[in-house]
Design an enzyme around this catalytic site. Sequence first.
Site, PDB file in Angstrom:
ATOM      1  CG  ASP A  29      61.715  91.309 124.786  1.00 57.23           C
ATOM      2  OD1 ASP A  29      60.758  90.950 123.908  1.00 57.23           O
ATOM      3  OD2 ASP A  29      61.795  90.391 125.330  1.00 57.23           O
ATOM      4  N   GLY A  32      54.893  90.724 121.608  1.00 60.83           N
ATOM      5  CA  GLY A  32      53.998  89.354 120.674  1.00 60.83           C
ATOM      6  C   GLY A  32      53.722  88.699 121.910  1.00 60.83           C
ATOM      7  CG  ASN A  77      63.964  92.039 116.331  1.00 59.79           C
ATOM      8  OD1 ASN A  77      64.151  93.368 117.023  1.00 59.79           O
ATOM      9  ND2 ASN A  77      64.158  91.191 116.658  1.00 59.79           N
TER      10      ASN A  77
HETATM   11  C1  FPP Z   1      60.425  93.291 120.890  1.00 63.58           C
HETATM   12  O1  FPP Z   1      58.938  92.572 121.315  1.00 63.58           O
HETATM   13  C2  FPP Z   1      59.899  93.915 120.659  1.00 63.58           C
HETATM   14  C3  FPP Z   1      59.892  95.008 119.306  1.00 63.58           C
HETATM   15  C4  FPP Z   1      61.004  93.693 117.973  1.00 63.58           C
HETATM   16  C5  FPP Z   1      59.461  95.918 118.053  1.00 63.58           C
HETATM   17  C6  FPP Z   1      59.536  97.273 119.539  1.00 63.58           C
HETATM   18  C7  FPP Z   1      59.368  97.899 118.773  1.00 63.58           C
HETATM   19  C8  FPP Z   1      58.290  98.749 119.139  1.00 63.58           C
HETATM   20  C9  FPP Z   1      58.236  98.939 120.787  1.00 63.58           C
HETATM   21  C10 FPP Z   1      56.770  99.387 118.711  1.00 63.58           C
HETATM   22  C11 FPP Z   1      57.692 100.525 117.590  1.00 63.58           C
HETATM   23  C12 FPP Z   1      58.791 101.695 117.807  1.00 63.58           C
HETATM   24  C13 FPP Z   1      58.643 102.735 118.028  1.00 63.58           C
HETATM   25  C14 FPP Z   1      59.907 103.795 118.068  1.00 63.58           C
HETATM   26  C15 FPP Z   1      57.531 103.458 117.324  1.00 63.58           C
HETATM   27  P1  FPP Z   1      58.559  91.176 121.052  1.00 63.58           P
HETATM   28  O2  FPP Z   1      57.431  91.521 119.854  1.00 63.58           O
HETATM   29  O3  FPP Z   1      60.012  90.744 120.821  1.00 63.58           O
HETATM   30  O4  FPP Z   1      57.840  90.294 121.661  1.00 63.58           O
HETATM   31  P2  FPP Z   1      57.551  88.786 122.445  1.00 63.58           P
HETATM   32  O5  FPP Z   1      59.441  88.471 123.110  1.00 63.58           O
HETATM   33  O6  FPP Z   1      56.022  88.842 123.523  1.00 63.58           O
HETATM   34  O7  FPP Z   1      57.545  88.669 121.549  1.00 63.58           O
END
Ligand code: FPP
Length: 255
Positions: A29, A32, A77
Site C-alpha cells: 500500500d 498513490g 480495485n
Molecule cells: C496500493 O496502493 C497498491 C495497489 C492498488 C497496486 C499494487 C501494484 C503494484 C505494487 C505494482 C504492480 C504489481 C506488480 C506485481 C508488478 P494505493 O494505490 O492504494 O496507494 P494509496 O493508498 O497511497 O493511494
Amino acid sequence: MSAVDSPLNQLLSQIDPKRLPRHVGIIMDGNGRWAESRGQDRLVGHREGSRSVRAITRLSRKLGLQALTLYAFSSQNWQRPAEEVAGLMALLREYLVGERDEIMDNDIRLTALGDLDKLPRMVREPLDALMAESAGNGAMTLSLALSYGGREELLMACRALLAEGCAAEALDEARFEQRLYTAHLPQLDLVIRTSGELRLSNFLLWQSAYAEMHFTDILWPDFREEAFAHALLDYQARERRCGKTGAQVRLVSGE
Ligand code: FPP
C-alpha cells in the site's frame, strides 16, 4: 565500508534461517501517496512499486522463503478510475513479460489467486503462459493476488463445496482449505502492510487467522531490502503460540 558489513548485510546476518516464516503475504500500500507527495501521477508510484516487487522477490528467494504472496489488485480495485486500472493492467503485463527470465532462472513458481476471468486478455495471456511454464519450479512460490478478495474467496470455496455435494458432517478445515486459492501454499505465517494503515482490507482472511502482523509507515515504493529484513526480524522476535501457552511452545522448540 565493504559490502560485507553494509547495513543490509548486518541486518541479514541477524536473521535466523531456521526460523523464517514459511509464507509471507504483503499488502503493498501507498503507491498513490508516494507519487502524489512528489506531484506526480499515481501510476508513477505503481511503477516504482513494481521495482519494490522485484527487490523483495529477489531477497525472499535468496533467504530461502517457501512462499511470497503479493496483494497486487483487489476485487475492489476495479472501482478505481478507468485510467488507473488500465495503467495497472499495462504494468502487470510489462512485469509478467519482463520478469519471465528472472522467475525461470531462479526456479520460482508463479501462481495467481483471485477471479482471474475478470482480467483483460493482455494480462491473462502472459500470466497463464508464465504460470504454465514455471509450474515445475520448486525453490519458491510467488503468488500474485489479482482481482482478489478474501470474502469473495470464502464464498467461492463454499459454492465449490456445495456444487460437489459436500455433506455438512464431511466438512472440516482441511477440506475447506482445499477449495481456497491457497490450497497449494504453506501456512501463512506473516502479513506485512505498508503505508501506515492498520487493517487487512480483505486480504487472505481465512489464512491470516494465526499469522503475525507487521505494520510499517513506509510507503510500498520505498519498501526495499532493509525494511523487509526489519519485518523478518520483528517476526522472529515474536513467540508463535497458536493458542498454546508460552511454556508449551518453549518445551517443543527445546528452548
Ligand atoms: C496500493 O496502493 C497498491 C495497489 C492498488 C497496486 C499494487 C501494484 C503494484 C505494487 C505494482 C504492480 C504489481 C506488480 C506485481 C508488478 P494505493 O494505490 O492504494 O496507494 P494509496 O493508498 O497511497 O493511494
